[in-house]
Design a protein around this motif. Structure first.
Motif, PDB file in Angstrom:
ATOM      1  N   GLU A 498       0.849  -1.181   0.000  1.00 18.41           N
ATOM      2  CA  GLU A 498       0.000   0.000   0.000  1.00 18.41           C
ATOM      3  C   GLU A 498       0.891   1.238   0.000  1.00 18.41           C
ATOM      4  OE1 GLU A 498      -4.205  -0.435   2.107  1.00 18.41           O
ATOM      5  OE2 GLU A 498      -2.583  -0.819   3.525  1.00 18.41           O
ATOM      6  N   ALA A 499       0.343   2.338  -0.489  1.00 19.32           N
ATOM      7  CA  ALA A 499       1.024   3.621  -0.432  1.00 19.32           C
ATOM      8  C   ALA A 499       0.067   4.616   0.208  1.00 19.32           C
ATOM      9  CB  ALA A 499       1.407   4.087  -1.835  1.00 19.32           C
ATOM     10  N   VAL A 500       0.630   5.686   0.777  1.00 16.49           N
ATOM     11  CA  VAL A 500      -0.195   6.706   1.419  1.00 16.49           C
ATOM     12  C   VAL A 500      -0.674   7.712   0.367  1.00 16.49           C
ATOM     13  CG1 VAL A 500      -0.261   8.541   3.155  1.00 16.49           C
ATOM     14  CG2 VAL A 500       1.103   6.471   3.570  1.00 16.49           C
ATOM     15  N   LYS A 501      -1.985   7.958   0.401  1.00 17.75           N
ATOM     16  CA  LYS A 501      -2.563   8.994  -0.463  1.00 17.75           C
ATOM     17  C   LYS A 501      -3.277   9.996   0.436  1.00 17.75           C
ATOM     18  CE  LYS A 501      -6.202   9.703  -3.917  1.00 17.75           C
ATOM     19  NZ  LYS A 501      -7.134   9.044  -4.867  1.00 17.75           N
ATOM     20  N   VAL A 502      -3.096  11.293   0.171  1.00 19.18           N
ATOM     21  CA  VAL A 502      -3.861  12.295   0.917  1.00 19.18           C
ATOM     22  C   VAL A 502      -4.806  13.021  -0.030  1.00 19.18           C
ATOM     23  CG1 VAL A 502      -2.235  12.631   2.811  1.00 19.18           C
ATOM     24  CG2 VAL A 502      -1.987  14.012   0.750  1.00 19.18           C
ATOM     25  N   VAL A 503      -6.020  13.223   0.443  1.00 17.45           N
ATOM     26  CA  VAL A 503      -7.027  13.971  -0.312  1.00 17.45           C
ATOM     27  C   VAL A 503      -7.276  15.263   0.475  1.00 17.45           C
ATOM     28  CG1 VAL A 503      -9.324  13.935  -1.341  1.00 17.45           C
ATOM     29  CG2 VAL A 503      -8.035  11.802  -1.091  1.00 17.45           C
ATOM     30  N   ILE A 504      -7.077  16.405  -0.190  1.00 14.80           N
ATOM     31  CA  ILE A 504      -7.062  17.696   0.508  1.00 14.80           C
ATOM     32  C   ILE A 504      -8.106  18.650  -0.071  1.00 14.80           C
ATOM     33  CG2 ILE A 504      -5.647  19.797   0.886  1.00 14.80           C
ATOM     34  CD1 ILE A 504      -3.178  17.920   0.926  1.00 14.80           C
ATOM     35  N   VAL A 505      -8.781  19.353   0.841  1.00  8.31           N
ATOM     36  CA  VAL A 505      -9.595  20.504   0.445  1.00  8.31           C
ATOM     37  C   VAL A 505      -8.755  21.731   0.795  1.00  8.31           C
ATOM     38  CG1 VAL A 505     -11.725  21.794   0.809  1.00  8.31           C
ATOM     39  CG2 VAL A 505     -11.763  19.283   0.884  1.00  8.31           C
ATOM     40  N   ARG A 506      -8.455  22.549  -0.222  1.00  5.40           N
ATOM     41  CA  ARG A 506      -7.546  23.686  -0.015  1.00  5.40           C
ATOM     42  C   ARG A 506      -8.231  24.888   0.617  1.00  5.40           C
ATOM     43  NH1 ARG A 506      -4.240  22.995  -5.670  1.00  5.40           N
ATOM     44  NH2 ARG A 506      -6.316  22.693  -6.499  1.00  5.40           N
ATOM     45  N   LYS A 507      -7.490  25.567   1.491  1.00  4.11           N
ATOM     46  CA  LYS A 507      -7.893  26.883   1.969  1.00  4.11           C
ATOM     47  C   LYS A 507      -7.237  27.930   1.061  1.00  4.11           C
ATOM     48  CE  LYS A 507      -7.747  27.340   6.478  1.00  4.11           C
ATOM     49  NZ  LYS A 507      -7.150  27.544   7.816  1.00  4.11           N
ATOM     50  N   ASP A 508      -6.001  27.602   0.646  1.00  2.00           N
ATOM     51  CA  ASP A 508      -5.248  28.471  -0.266  1.00  2.00           C
ATOM     52  C   ASP A 508      -5.220  27.797  -1.642  1.00  2.00           C
ATOM     53  OD1 ASP A 508      -3.381  29.797  -1.775  1.00  2.00           O
ATOM     54  OD2 ASP A 508      -1.757  29.681  -0.305  1.00  2.00           O
ATOM     55  N   PRO A 509      -5.881  28.383  -2.627  1.00  2.00           N
ATOM     56  CA  PRO A 509      -5.973  27.752  -3.953  1.00  2.00           C
ATOM     57  C   PRO A 509      -4.627  27.523  -4.627  1.00  2.00           C
ATOM     58  CG  PRO A 509      -7.402  29.701  -3.788  1.00  2.00           C
ATOM     59  CD  PRO A 509      -6.550  29.690  -2.567  1.00  2.00           C
ATOM     60  N   SER A 510      -3.581  28.241  -4.161  1.00  2.00           N
ATOM     61  CA  SER A 510      -2.277  28.090  -4.823  1.00  2.00           C
ATOM     62  C   SER A 510      -1.443  26.946  -4.235  1.00  2.00           C
ATOM     63  CB  SER A 510      -1.481  29.406  -4.720  1.00  2.00           C
ATOM     64  OG  SER A 510      -1.167  29.664  -3.360  1.00  2.00           O
ATOM     65  N   LEU A 511      -1.962  26.264  -3.207  1.00  4.46           N
ATOM     66  CA  LEU A 511      -1.226  25.157  -2.586  1.00  4.46           C
ATOM     67  C   LEU A 511      -0.966  24.047  -3.606  1.00  4.46           C
ATOM     68  CD1 LEU A 511      -0.189  23.949   0.183  1.00  4.46           C
ATOM     69  CD2 LEU A 511      -2.395  22.787   0.318  1.00  4.46           C
ATOM     70  N   THR A 512       0.293  23.543  -3.651  1.00  2.00           N
ATOM     71  CA  THR A 512       0.642  22.507  -4.629  1.00  2.00           C
ATOM     72  C   THR A 512       0.972  21.177  -3.950  1.00  2.00           C
ATOM     73  OG1 THR A 512       3.027  22.961  -4.561  1.00  2.00           O
ATOM     74  CG2 THR A 512       1.682  24.285  -6.102  1.00  2.00           C
ATOM     75  N   ALA A 513       0.922  20.131  -4.738  1.00  2.00           N
ATOM     76  CA  ALA A 513       1.273  18.797  -4.240  1.00  2.00           C
ATOM     77  C   ALA A 513       2.720  18.754  -3.773  1.00  2.00           C
ATOM     78  CB  ALA A 513       1.027  17.759  -5.333  1.00  2.00           C
ATOM     79  N   ASP A 514       3.603  19.443  -4.499  1.00  2.00           N
ATOM     80  CA  ASP A 514       5.023  19.457  -4.114  1.00  2.00           C
ATOM     81  C   ASP A 514       5.226  20.095  -2.743  1.00  2.00           C
ATOM     82  OD1 ASP A 514       5.798  18.150  -6.382  1.00  2.00           O
ATOM     83  OD2 ASP A 514       6.431  19.947  -7.473  1.00  2.00           O
ATOM     84  N   GLN A 515       4.451  21.147  -2.457  1.00  2.00           N
ATOM     85  CA  GLN A 515       4.565  21.793  -1.143  1.00  2.00           C
ATOM     86  C   GLN A 515       4.094  20.842  -0.033  1.00  2.00           C
ATOM     87  OE1 GLN A 515       2.104  25.180  -2.211  1.00  2.00           O
ATOM     88  NE2 GLN A 515       3.839  26.590  -2.041  1.00  2.00           N
ATOM     89  N   VAL A 516       3.025  20.114  -0.302  1.00  2.00           N
ATOM     90  CA  VAL A 516       2.505  19.148   0.675  1.00  2.00           C
ATOM     91  C   VAL A 516       3.551  18.063   0.948  1.00  2.00           C
ATOM     92  CG1 VAL A 516       0.735  17.380   1.093  1.00  2.00           C
ATOM     93  CG2 VAL A 516       0.094  19.581   0.065  1.00  2.00           C
ATOM     94  N   LYS A 517       4.161  17.560  -0.116  1.00  5.05           N
ATOM     95  CA  LYS A 517       5.159  16.495   0.033  1.00  5.05           C
ATOM     96  C   LYS A 517       6.396  16.995   0.779  1.00  5.05           C
ATOM     97  CE  LYS A 517       3.716  13.706  -3.939  1.00  5.05           C
ATOM     98  NZ  LYS A 517       4.070  13.179  -5.267  1.00  5.05           N
ATOM     99  N   ALA A 518       6.804  18.234   0.513  1.00  5.57           N
ATOM    100  CA  ALA A 518       7.978  18.811   1.198  1.00  5.57           C
ATOM    101  C   ALA A 518       7.691  18.952   2.695  1.00  5.57           C
ATOM    102  CB  ALA A 518       8.328  20.158   0.588  1.00  5.57           C
ATOM    103  N   HIS A 519       6.490  19.386   3.033  1.00  7.14           N
ATOM    104  CA  HIS A 519       6.092  19.537   4.440  1.00  7.14           C
ATOM    105  C   HIS A 519       6.089  18.169   5.139  1.00  7.14           C
ATOM    106  CE1 HIS A 519       3.850  21.111   7.895  1.00  7.14           C
ATOM    107  NE2 HIS A 519       3.062  20.042   7.786  1.00  7.14           N
ATOM    108  N   ALA A 520       5.577  17.160   4.448  1.00  3.97           N
ATOM    109  CA  ALA A 520       5.548  15.805   5.020  1.00  3.97           C
ATOM    110  C   ALA A 520       6.959  15.291   5.275  1.00  3.97           C
ATOM    111  CB  ALA A 520       4.790  14.858   4.089  1.00  3.97           C
ATOM    112  N   ARG A 521       7.868  15.577   4.351  1.00  4.12           N
ATOM    113  CA  ARG A 521       9.264  15.111   4.503  1.00  4.12           C
ATOM    114  C   ARG A 521       9.894  15.677   5.775  1.00  4.12           C
ATOM    115  NH1 ARG A 521       9.477  15.417  -1.145  1.00  4.12           N
ATOM    116  NH2 ARG A 521      10.285  17.544  -1.126  1.00  4.12           N
ATOM    117  N   GLU A 522       9.479  16.878   6.135  1.00  2.67           N
ATOM    118  CA  GLU A 522      10.066  17.534   7.305  1.00  2.67           C
ATOM    119  C   GLU A 522       9.559  16.919   8.611  1.00  2.67           C
ATOM    120  OE1 GLU A 522      10.164  22.004   9.262  1.00  2.67           O
ATOM    121  OE2 GLU A 522       9.494  21.783   7.183  1.00  2.67           O
ATOM    122  N   HIS A 523       8.347  16.395   8.614  1.00  5.17           N
ATOM    123  CA  HIS A 523       7.716  15.978   9.867  1.00  5.17           C
ATOM    124  C   HIS A 523       7.435  14.480  10.003  1.00  5.17           C
ATOM    125  CE1 HIS A 523       7.096  20.119  11.186  1.00  5.17           C
ATOM    126  NE2 HIS A 523       6.743  20.403   9.945  1.00  5.17           N
TER     127      HIS A 523
END
Length: 559
Positions: A498-523
């Motif tokens: 299995e792999a992890v998938k996240v489904v997101i409702v944005r508050k900021d329309p400019s949020l990108t998948a790359d930003q989400v992945k970078a944040h996850a890598r940090e934490h």
């Protein structure tokens, strides 16, 4: 009772229905027996350097004496060990246990957030860390109760000049050791030298004492420490030993340990069961380097290997693996995640040995069910309950279900943990009044006593044998200001199960998948990273607003 245990009639020849969990007084008592029998035999090997059972005895004794004589730790104190497979690991682990203390196994890939929680929750008094991960310890130390940090380099036990070269290359060539400063830290070799000057007092360890705090995720997203007592570990070692008994030969086995020893599967199966047999344990530090791993496998004949489906699949797809001489190989055990039929069949074709699937949990030390070792071919089952173990299928009301019906798999036996460290409510939720551990796995039993996993009751995601709890991933992603709502689910993956998938409702329309992945890598540790990021305008919910993860898993993807 017997008629409720149909599996006993299908036990392989020579496997007893019951084991004696009190045959040994503690895990160190098992080590003492192995040392007495196999003192001059090789015990652990890593990167070309081997230590004998006699050396393991001397060095673990000295480390135990350091912890008691120099650090003045008291019975029951916790010591965290944060390192990959290397010679320091068994020496330190057996040293901690011989001192009457509790090992807190710690994933070296933890982020600061994850490590802080584990050190604080366990109340660890000391931590032993490999230099590669010292920076993470440095970053959280002030928030913990840790009194002493012990540090070591991967090459520190490899002898001169090899050890010095390994340490130099890791730090200066591969840049794998970030700079860190921990005031008052002591090197592992110095700790052992200091310990050698102290007598090791007689330690009275009982079967009820906690040997390991083995952390596992929770439905709340908070990792909980499963209290595994000496009784739990001794019993599970006895159960697994009895199961493989007809195949295993004392003083003649060589086992490949590629899964990390901080993971309960390798800890018990490789670290304890094969130590009792006087086996040589070949520790693979970085199995992700598949070409290097295959080169290691070609160095000397091996008789046994354990792993998860992804590891076996990776080996089968690495050039040179099929050229290995598999004639000495007699035992291949797969666990931690479902073994895929295609992988099992190809393993048998390439090696000539059946890939035998087992089932267990951190909470069961881990083995609960194993397929017969004389299995002719893959059967899709997790096997039969091991000796002295009961298994049943229960419905939501707690009633036992008949053969063939699907419900929650429940396990009872001497290997079931005492409970979760300082979490009585979680313990009560997991273990019912009759002593049944509720696994959260939906399963069925056939008329021969073989069990089959059908689905998971919980939303937990299984990535290459490691548990990922959606709440934890969601909590981390929700920290991002641009995220309004998030749900984490598992999706099928050929490589990792299995792999992890996240489904997101944005508050900021400019949020990108790359930003989400970078944040996850940090934490988050690597295996918890979302592989897939999907954005939607809304998430499916119940009438009380609870996100329906199962609906997200079942429906076709929308953008």
């Amino acid at each position: 009772m017997t008629d409720q245990r149909p599996w006993l009639a299908n036990y392989p020849a020579g496997v007893p229905a019951e084991i004696d969990p009190e045959q040994y007084a503690s895990v160190p008592a098992v080590l003492d027996e192995a040392i007495a029998k196999f003192r001059d035999r090789p015990a652990f090997s890593n990167m070309g350097r081997t230590i004998t059972y006699g050396e393991l005895d001397a060095r673990s004794r000295d480390f135990a004496a350091y912890l008691l004589g120099e650090l003045k730790l008291k019975k029951g104190d916790r010591v965290a060990i944060m390192m990959p497979n290397c010679l320091q690991y068994p020496i330190a682990t057996f040293g901690v246990l011989r001192a009457g203390l509790t090992v807190v196994n710690t994933n070296p890939m933890y982020t600061a957030r994850e490590l802080r929680h584990q050190l604080v929750d366990s109340g660890a008094a000391a931590v032993l860390v490999m230099d590669n991960f010292g920076k993470t310890v440095q970053d959280v130390l002030a928030d913990t109760q840790v009194k002493q940090v012990i540090t070591t380099g991967l090459g520190d036990l490899l002898g001169f000049p090899k050890g010095a070269i390994v340490n130099f290359v890791l730090k200066h060539v591969k840049k794998m050791v970030p700079d860190y400063t921990i005031h008052g830290a002591i090197r592992f070799n110095d700790a052992i030298a200091r310990g050698a000057k102290h007598e090791l007092p007689k330690i009275s360890t009982s079967l009820e004492d906690i040997a390991f705090l083995q952390y596992t995720g929770g439905t709340t997203g908070v990792a909980k420490g499963a209290m595994l007592t000496h009784r739990n570990l001794v019993a599970n070692m006895q159960q697994a030993s009895a199961w493989i008994g007809p195949l295993a030969r004392e003083g003649q086995e060589t086992i490949i340990t590629a899964l990390p020893l901080y993971h309960i599967f390798a800890l018990t199966a490789n670290g304890l069961v094969f130590m009792r047999l006087g086996a040589k344990n070949i520790l693979i530090t970085n199995p992700r380097d598949m070409p290097g791993f295959v080169k290691e496998l070609k160095r000397e004949p091996f008789t046994a290997i354990t792993g998860v489906n992804t590891l076996f699949n990776g080996l089968l797809n690495t050039p040179g693996f099929s050229d290995i001489d598999f004639s000495p190989l007699r035992l291949t055990l797969g666990g931690g995640m479902a073994v895929q039929r295609a992988v099992a069949e190809r393993w048998k074709q390439v090696t000539g040995v059946t890939l035998v699937e087992a089932y267990g949990l951190t909470e069961t030390s881990p083995a609960a069910c194993i397929n017969p070792m004389d299995l002719a071919e893959y059967n899709g089952s997790i096997g039969l309950p091991v000796p002295s173990t009961e298994a049943c299928i229960k419905d939501e009301a707690g009633n036992q279900l008949p053969v063939g019906e699907v419900g929650e798999l429940c396990i009872r036996g001497p290997q079931v943990m005492r409970g979760y460290w300082q979490r009585p409510e979680d313990t009560t939720a997991a273990i019912d009044a009759d002593g049944w551990l509720h696994t959260g796995d939906m399963a069925k039993m056939d008329d021969k006593g073989f069990f089959y996993i059908v689905d998971r009751k919980k939303d937990m995601i299984l990535v290459s044998g490691f548990n990922v709890y959606p709440n934890e991933v969601e909590d981390v992603i929700a920290m991002m200001p641009g995220v309004l709502e998030v749900a984490a689910i598992g999706v099928p993956d050929d490589k990792s199960g299995e792999a992890v998938k996240v489904v997101i409702v944005r508050k900021d329309p400019s949020l990108t998948a790359d930003q989400v992945k970078a944040h996850a890598r940090e934490h988050l540790t690597g295996y918890k990273h979302p592989r897939i990021v999907e954005f939607r305008t809304e998430l499916p919910k119940t009438n009380v607003g609870k996100i329906l993860r199962r609906e997200l898993r079942d429906e076709p993807a929308k953008t």
